[in-house]
Design a protein around this motif. Structure first.
Motif, short mmCIF file in Angstrom:
data_model
loop_
_atom_site.label_atom_id
_atom_site.label_comp_id
_atom_site.label_asym_id
_atom_site.label_seq_id
_atom_site.Cartn_x
_atom_site.Cartn_y
_atom_site.Cartn_z
N ALA A 24 46.66 -2.63 43.03
CA ALA A 24 46.59 -1.95 41.74
C ALA A 24 47.98 -1.72 41.16
CB ALA A 24 45.87 -0.60 41.90
N GLY A 25 47.99 -1.60 39.83
CA GLY A 25 49.22 -1.34 39.10
C GLY A 25 49.05 -1.77 37.65
N PRO A 26 50.06 -1.59 36.84
CA PRO A 26 49.97 -1.99 35.43
C PRO A 26 50.00 -3.50 35.28
CG PRO A 26 52.17 -1.20 35.93
CD PRO A 26 51.35 -0.96 37.16
N CYS A 27 49.40 -3.99 34.21
CA CYS A 27 49.36 -5.43 33.96
C CYS A 27 50.75 -6.04 33.98
CB CYS A 27 48.70 -5.69 32.60
SG CYS A 27 48.73 -7.41 32.08
N VAL A 28 51.67 -5.39 33.30
CA VAL A 28 53.02 -5.93 33.15
C VAL A 28 54.03 -4.79 33.22
CG1 VAL A 28 53.00 -5.75 30.62
CG2 VAL A 28 54.44 -7.49 31.71
N LYS A 56 50.70 -4.00 42.32
CA LYS A 56 50.78 -5.24 41.54
C LYS A 56 51.28 -4.96 40.13
CE LYS A 56 48.40 -6.71 38.76
NZ LYS A 56 48.59 -6.70 37.26
N THR A 57 52.04 -5.87 39.62
CA THR A 57 52.43 -5.90 38.21
C THR A 57 53.09 -7.24 37.97
OG1 THR A 57 53.51 -4.65 36.43
CG2 THR A 57 54.76 -4.91 38.47
N SER A 58 53.40 -7.53 36.71
CA SER A 58 54.02 -8.82 36.37
C SER A 58 55.36 -8.60 35.68
CB SER A 58 53.10 -9.63 35.45
OG SER A 58 51.90 -9.97 36.10
N TYR A 59 56.34 -9.40 36.06
CA TYR A 59 57.62 -9.37 35.37
C TYR A 59 57.59 -10.21 34.11
CZ TYR A 59 57.99 -13.58 38.29
OH TYR A 59 57.75 -14.77 38.93
N ASP A 60 56.61 -11.13 34.05
CA ASP A 60 56.46 -11.99 32.87
C ASP A 60 55.02 -12.45 32.79
OD1 ASP A 60 56.79 -13.68 30.71
OD2 ASP A 60 57.78 -15.27 31.86
N TYR A 70 53.45 -9.17 24.04
CA TYR A 70 54.48 -8.67 24.94
C TYR A 70 54.34 -9.35 26.29
CZ TYR A 70 57.18 -5.54 27.92
OH TYR A 70 58.08 -5.04 28.83
N ARG A 71 55.45 -9.86 26.83
CA ARG A 71 55.41 -10.61 28.08
C ARG A 71 56.04 -9.88 29.25
NH1 ARG A 71 57.02 -16.85 27.12
NH2 ARG A 71 57.33 -16.57 29.38
N GLY A 72 56.88 -8.90 28.99
CA GLY A 72 57.56 -8.21 30.08
C GLY A 72 59.06 -8.44 30.03
N PRO A 73 59.80 -7.86 30.97
CA PRO A 73 61.26 -7.96 30.94
C PRO A 73 61.81 -9.30 31.40
CG PRO A 73 60.56 -6.77 32.90
CD PRO A 73 59.32 -7.03 32.08
N GLN A 245 47.83 2.92 25.18
CA GLN A 245 49.20 2.60 24.79
C GLN A 245 49.79 1.46 25.61
OE1 GLN A 245 51.53 6.20 24.95
NE2 GLN A 245 50.33 7.22 23.35
N ALA A 246 48.99 0.88 26.51
CA ALA A 246 49.48 -0.22 27.34
C ALA A 246 49.86 -1.41 26.47
CB ALA A 246 48.42 -0.63 28.35
N LEU A 247 50.93 -2.08 26.84
CA LEU A 247 51.43 -3.21 26.05
C LEU A 247 50.72 -4.52 26.37
CD1 LEU A 247 55.28 -2.47 26.14
CD2 LEU A 247 53.57 -1.80 24.44
N CYS A 248 49.86 -4.49 27.39
CA CYS A 248 49.13 -5.71 27.79
C CYS A 248 47.83 -5.31 28.47
CB CYS A 248 50.02 -6.54 28.72
SG CYS A 248 49.25 -8.05 29.34
#
Length: 275
Positions: A24-28, A56-60, A70-73, A245-248
């Motif tokens: 678990a974690g945010p999408c990005v 889990k999360t994504s850097y891109d 929005y793709r991430g950092p 408010q999630a960006l993805c």
């Protein structure tokens, strides 16, 4: 219930007769505040309920529908943040790779390398991701039957890597919709590896928002319960302190403060199924 082999992730095992695990974690990655706050709450819950946690999360997010999404950092900054998170919370980290060039730097930080569902048939990517010997999470493409995953598994094992998780995330059903056939869980388990159910991507409505995907998070809990009853070894969830408010992937993301009650239900079901 079919028993899968046990795969070591960090300090614990996934599969077999092990407890249900949580991915678990945010999408990005949005920023350090959201990232660390989410990890802190999830770790508290996992300790209280004795549930092994993989963050889990994504850097891109390279496979977004629109170039404006929005793709991430990005790889470099994202891996720095994930390394900081791992050091602070001491939990295994999962993220996805999108091309072979990402594999080497990602493998230096990640405990689990994930192959995105839309890229699961990309042979060169799958083989390259498997070679470092990290645990590989293969997400079943929305366009594939469970039986097709045997061929993808063979691509990983051709490198000598047998540290595999398989994640079910639904199947295309008409336009802008996914459907879950719970027969996929025992079917995927016949390959001998732990099976994870992606509860939040399964309620996604691909492209349903026009330039982005929509979703129906209200069904994620019911599907997760059904999947655990069907014998999955872990549940994958995208969570966020404020999904609005999630960006993805906000529409299919679960609110962080609702997770504990859901996990209590899931672990109770797991106990019944495992006995």
């Amino acid at each position: 219930m079919n028993k899968s082999k046990e795969i070591k992730v960090g300090k614990f095992l996934v599969g077999g007769r092990q407890p249900l695990c949580l991915i678990a974690g945010p999408c990005v990655i949005e920023n350090q505040r959201v990232l660390f706050r989410t990890a802190e709450v999830l770790q508290e819950i996992s300790r209280e309920l004795n549930i092994p946690l993989i963050f889990k999360t994504s850097y891109d997010k390279a496979n977004r529908l629109s170039a404006a999404s929005y793709r991430g950092p990005g790889l470099k900054k994202g891996l720095v943040l994930l390394k900081q998170l791992k050091k602070r919370f001491n939990i295994p980290i999962l993220s996805d790779v999108h091309c072979r060039a990402e594999v080497k730097p990602a493998a230096e930080v990640l405990d689990i390398i994930q192959i995105p569902a839309l890229l699961c048939r990309q042979t060169d990517l799958v083989v390259a991701a498997a070679r470092p010997g990290k645990v590989i999470n293969l997400k079943k493409g929305q366009f594939m039957a469970p039986a097709d995953m045997e061929n993808i598994i063979a691509k990983v094992t051709s490198t000598g890597n047998k540290r595999i998780l398989i994640t079910e995330r639904g199947t295309f059903f008409g336009f802008h919709n996914l459907v879950n056939d719970m027969r996929a869980i025992p079917w995927l388990k016949t390959f001998g590896y732990p099976v994870i159910f992606d509860a939040t991507h399964s309620v996604q409505l691909p492209g349903g928002g026009g330039k982005y995907s929509s979703g129906q998070r209200i069904f994620a809990s019911s599907l997760a319960q059904a999947a655990v009853a069907a014998g999955c070894d872990g549940v994958f969830m995208e969570v966020h302190p404020n999904p609005g408010q999630a960006l993805c992937d906000g529409p299919n993301t679960l609110k962080l403060n609702t997770i504990k009650q859901l996990l209590k239900k899931l672990t109770a079901i797991r106990k019944v199924v495992a006995d």
